[in-house]
Design a protein around this motif. Structure first.
Motif, mmCIF file in Angstrom:
data_model
loop_
_atom_site.group_PDB
_atom_site.id
_atom_site.type_symbol
_atom_site.label_atom_id
_atom_site.label_comp_id
_atom_site.label_asym_id
_atom_site.label_seq_id
_atom_site.Cartn_x
_atom_site.Cartn_y
_atom_site.Cartn_z
ATOM 1 N N GLN A 84 -159.050 8.793 94.229
ATOM 2 C CA GLN A 84 -159.432 10.187 93.961
ATOM 3 C C GLN A 84 -160.751 10.211 93.180
ATOM 4 O OE1 GLN A 84 -156.228 12.694 92.532
ATOM 5 N NE2 GLN A 84 -157.668 14.082 91.557
ATOM 6 N N ASN A 85 -160.863 9.386 92.144
ATOM 7 C CA ASN A 85 -162.107 9.333 91.363
ATOM 8 C C ASN A 85 -163.269 8.817 92.200
ATOM 9 O OD1 ASN A 85 -160.934 10.375 89.101
ATOM 10 N ND2 ASN A 85 -160.529 8.391 88.150
ATOM 11 N N PHE A 86 -162.976 7.821 93.042
ATOM 12 C CA PHE A 86 -164.005 7.273 93.935
ATOM 13 C C PHE A 86 -164.559 8.388 94.831
ATOM 14 C CE2 PHE A 86 -165.260 5.205 97.972
ATOM 15 C CZ PHE A 86 -166.205 4.308 97.497
ATOM 16 N N TYR A 87 -163.644 9.235 95.339
ATOM 17 C CA TYR A 87 -164.083 10.356 96.183
ATOM 18 C C TYR A 87 -164.960 11.323 95.386
ATOM 19 C CZ TYR A 87 -164.174 14.541 98.997
ATOM 20 O OH TYR A 87 -164.623 15.632 99.696
ATOM 21 N N PHE A 88 -164.479 11.756 94.219
ATOM 22 C CA PHE A 88 -165.232 12.729 93.416
ATOM 23 C C PHE A 88 -166.595 12.175 93.001
ATOM 24 C CE2 PHE A 88 -161.238 15.120 92.801
ATOM 25 C CZ PHE A 88 -161.725 16.403 92.947
ATOM 26 N N LEU A 89 -166.626 10.904 92.594
ATOM 27 C CA LEU A 89 -167.888 10.300 92.161
ATOM 28 C C LEU A 89 -168.860 10.177 93.331
ATOM 29 C CD1 LEU A 89 -166.474 7.605 89.739
ATOM 30 C CD2 LEU A 89 -168.006 9.477 89.097
ATOM 31 N N SER A 90 -168.342 9.788 94.497
ATOM 32 C CA SER A 90 -169.209 9.658 95.672
ATOM 33 C C SER A 90 -169.767 11.018 96.068
ATOM 34 C CB SER A 90 -168.432 9.056 96.842
ATOM 35 O OG SER A 90 -167.925 7.787 96.506
ATOM 36 N N LYS A 91 -168.908 12.036 95.998
ATOM 37 C CA LYS A 91 -169.288 13.397 96.393
ATOM 38 C C LYS A 91 -170.376 13.940 95.462
ATOM 39 C CE LYS A 91 -167.986 17.143 98.841
ATOM 40 N NZ LYS A 91 -168.229 17.180 100.287
ATOM 41 N N ARG A 92 -170.279 13.590 94.180
ATOM 42 C CA ARG A 92 -171.208 14.162 93.194
ATOM 43 C C ARG A 92 -172.468 13.319 93.009
ATOM 44 N NH1 ARG A 92 -166.471 16.220 90.500
ATOM 45 N NH2 ARG A 92 -166.776 18.471 90.334
ATOM 46 N N ARG A 93 -172.505 12.152 93.640
ATOM 47 C CA ARG A 93 -173.591 11.211 93.343
ATOM 48 C C ARG A 93 -174.953 11.837 93.676
ATOM 49 N NH1 ARG A 93 -174.027 5.408 96.254
ATOM 50 N NH2 ARG A 93 -171.840 5.431 95.739
ATOM 51 N N GLN A 112 -163.663 10.212 106.170
ATOM 52 C CA GLN A 112 -164.235 11.352 106.898
ATOM 53 C C GLN A 112 -165.661 11.638 106.459
ATOM 54 O OE1 GLN A 112 -161.422 14.481 106.079
ATOM 55 N NE2 GLN A 112 -160.231 14.099 107.943
ATOM 56 N N GLU A 113 -165.949 11.431 105.169
ATOM 57 C CA GLU A 113 -167.280 11.779 104.656
ATOM 58 C C GLU A 113 -168.197 10.561 104.528
ATOM 59 O OE1 GLU A 113 -167.554 14.861 101.811
ATOM 60 O OE2 GLU A 113 -165.482 15.493 102.113
ATOM 61 N N GLY A 114 -167.704 9.419 105.023
ATOM 62 C CA GLY A 114 -168.554 8.225 105.038
ATOM 63 C C GLY A 114 -168.750 7.574 103.690
ATOM 64 N N PHE A 115 -167.816 7.830 102.747
ATOM 65 C CA PHE A 115 -167.927 7.194 101.430
ATOM 66 C C PHE A 115 -167.232 5.844 101.480
ATOM 67 C CE2 PHE A 115 -167.626 11.740 99.619
ATOM 68 C CZ PHE A 115 -168.966 11.947 99.882
ATOM 69 N N THR A 116 -168.005 4.797 101.679
ATOM 70 C CA THR A 116 -167.410 3.469 101.629
ATOM 71 C C THR A 116 -168.296 2.636 100.732
ATOM 72 O OG1 THR A 116 -168.613 2.961 103.640
ATOM 73 C CG2 THR A 116 -166.289 3.535 103.875
ATOM 74 N N GLY A 117 -168.072 1.354 100.727
ATOM 75 C CA GLY A 117 -168.859 0.499 99.842
ATOM 76 C C GLY A 117 -167.880 -0.384 99.129
ATOM 77 N N ALA A 118 -168.096 -0.587 97.842
ATOM 78 C CA ALA A 118 -167.159 -1.403 97.067
ATOM 79 C C ALA A 118 -165.814 -0.694 97.097
ATOM 80 C CB ALA A 118 -167.664 -1.536 95.640
ATOM 81 N N GLU A 119 -164.808 -1.332 97.677
ATOM 82 C CA GLU A 119 -163.509 -0.662 97.798
ATOM 83 C C GLU A 119 -162.865 -0.559 96.420
ATOM 84 O OE1 GLU A 119 -162.284 0.647 100.752
ATOM 85 O OE2 GLU A 119 -164.345 0.187 101.277
ATOM 86 N N PRO A 120 -162.420 0.638 96.054
ATOM 87 C CA PRO A 120 -161.729 0.764 94.764
ATOM 88 C C PRO A 120 -160.380 0.051 94.828
ATOM 89 C CG PRO A 120 -162.134 2.920 95.787
ATOM 90 C CD PRO A 120 -162.495 1.884 96.794
ATOM 91 N N GLN A 121 -159.770 -0.131 93.670
ATOM 92 C CA GLN A 121 -158.450 -0.787 93.642
ATOM 93 C C GLN A 121 -157.441 0.057 94.408
ATOM 94 O OE1 GLN A 121 -160.201 -0.809 90.499
ATOM 95 N NE2 GLN A 121 -160.824 -2.874 91.039
ATOM 96 N N GLU A 122 -156.254 -0.530 94.559
ATOM 97 C CA GLU A 122 -155.242 0.110 95.397
ATOM 98 C C GLU A 122 -154.708 1.404 94.798
ATOM 99 O OE1 GLU A 122 -154.325 -0.972 98.589
ATOM 100 O OE2 GLU A 122 -156.222 -1.902 98.063
ATOM 101 N N ASP A 123 -154.733 1.530 93.465
ATOM 102 C CA ASP A 123 -154.005 2.675 92.918
ATOM 103 C C ASP A 123 -154.707 3.986 93.258
ATOM 104 O OD1 ASP A 123 -156.050 2.210 91.194
ATOM 105 O OD2 ASP A 123 -154.935 2.648 89.375
ATOM 106 N N ALA A 124 -153.876 5.024 93.373
ATOM 107 C CA ALA A 124 -154.319 6.305 93.934
ATOM 108 C C ALA A 124 -155.399 6.960 93.092
ATOM 109 C CB ALA A 124 -153.110 7.228 94.037
ATOM 110 N N GLU A 125 -155.242 6.897 91.783
ATOM 111 C CA GLU A 125 -156.188 7.599 90.905
ATOM 112 C C GLU A 125 -157.616 7.113 91.163
ATOM 113 O OE1 GLU A 125 -157.040 8.335 86.163
ATOM 114 O OE2 GLU A 125 -155.425 6.988 86.791
ATOM 115 N N ASN A 126 -157.743 5.806 91.409
ATOM 116 C CA ASN A 126 -159.069 5.263 91.679
ATOM 117 C C ASN A 126 -159.679 5.833 92.943
ATOM 118 O OD1 ASN A 126 -158.517 3.746 89.473
ATOM 119 N ND2 ASN A 126 -159.362 1.871 90.315
#
Length: 251
Positions: free
Chosen positions: A68-77, A52-66
Motif C-alpha cells: 500500500q505504501n509502495f503504491y502511494f509513494l510511487s503515485k506521489r513521486r 495497472q499503473e506500471g509501478f514496479t522496480g524494487a519489489e517491496p516485502q511481502e507484507d500488505a502495508e508495504n
C-alpha cells in the motif's frame, strides 16, 4: 433478484476495487464491511493497482502495508522543489543571500557555457563575486506524506542538484540539505564539500546527489540550500551556475 456484491468471487471484487481511487479505498471502502476492510488492507489489491499503473522496480516485502505504501509513494513521486530552473525568477526560493551583484537567471547555454544534458531545462541561476545562497523548505505533510508514513516506513529522500562553471572563470559551489522535525531540529544532514572549479574548466554540467534513509522518526520538513560565487571577484555574474534541483520521496 440481483446478485449481491458479497457473492462475487474475491478475484473479481479485487478487480472492481482496483478501479477505485486509492484515497477512496482507504477512507471509504474499507469502512463498508469486514470483508472489504480485509481486501483493502491486503496485498493483492495493491499489487494489482501497482501493476495497472506500471509501478514496479524494487519489489517491496511481502507484507500488505508495504505494498500500500509502495503504491502511494510511487503515485506521489515527483520533484518537491518549486521553480527548480529559474522559469519563475526567484519565486519560491527563500532566505536568499545576494552577495556581490546577487543572483541572476540566464538562458542556457549562456556565455562560455555548455548546453544542459536534458532538453527540458532552459534556464539556470548564476552567482556573483561574493557568496550567493538560496534555500527552499519543503513541508512534507502539505505535500501528502503523512506522519506515520515518514515515521514508520521512512521512505528514501533523494536529493539532486546540477552545477557548472563558465569556461573563462573559476568558481565555488556548495550544497546543504537538512531533514527537520516539527520544531525544526536537525534530524539528518548532508553537506557537500566546497567544490572548487578552476578557471579554464570545460563548463560541463555536473550532477550531485544524496539519498537519506533510515533517518529515524519525526521528519516533517526538508530544507534544501545551495549557492556559490566566482573566485576572480569579477563584477557581474561569473560564479557557479545551478539548475534542475530536486528533492523526491521515493518508494
Amino acid at each position: 433478484a440481483q446478485p449481491r456484491m458479497e457473492s462475487l468471487p474475491e478475484a473479481v471484487l479485487i478487480r472492481i476495487l482496483a478501479s477505485i481511487p486509492a484515497v477512496d479505498l482507504v477512507l471509504v471502502c474499507r469502512l463498508v464491511c469486514c470483508h472489504w476492510k480485509n481486501l483493502v488492507d491486503g496485498a493483492a489489491l495493491w499489487i494489482l493497482k501497482c501493476q495497472q499503473e506500471g509501478f514496479t522496480g524494487a519489489e517491496p516485502q511481502e507484507d500488505a502495508e508495504n505494498w500500500q505504501n509502495f503504491y502511494f509513494l510511487s503515485k506521489r513521486r515527483r520533484n518537491l522543489i518549486k521553480n527548480p530552473c529559474g522559469e519563475e525568477d526567484l519565486e519560491h526560493w527563500g532566505e536568499v543571500e545576494n552577495g556581490g551583484d546577487g543572483w541572476k537567471i540566464e538562458e542556457l547555454p549562456g556565455d562560455f557555457g555548455k548546453e544542459f544534458p536534458s532538453e527540458e531545462v532552459h534556464k539556470y541561476f548564476v552567482t556573483s563575486y561574493e557568496w550567493c545562497r538560496k534555500a527552499q523548505v519543503i513541508d512534507l505533510r502539505a505535500e501528502g506524506y503523512w506522519e506515520e508514513l515518514m515515521d514508520t516506513t521512512q521512505p528514501k529522500v533523494v536529493v539532486r542538484d546540477w552545477y557548472a562553471g563558465r569556461s573563462d572563470a573559476g568558481c565555488l559551489y556548495e550544497l546543504s540539505v537538512k531533514l527537520l522535525s516539527e520544531n525544526e531540529e536537525v534530524l539528518a544532514e548532508y553537506k557537500s564539500e566546497t567544490v572548487s572549479i578552476p578557471q579554464d574548466n570545460d563548463a560541463n554540467w555536473t550532477e550531485i546527489s544524496h539519498t537519506f534513509s533510515n533517518y529515524g522518526p519525526g521528519v516533517r520538513f526538508v530544507r534544501f540550500e545551495h549557492g556559490g560565487q566566482d573566485t576572480l571577484f569579477w563584477k557581474g555574474w561569473y560564479g557557479v551556475r545551478v539548475t534542475n534541483s530536486s528533492v523526491a520521496v521515493e518508494p
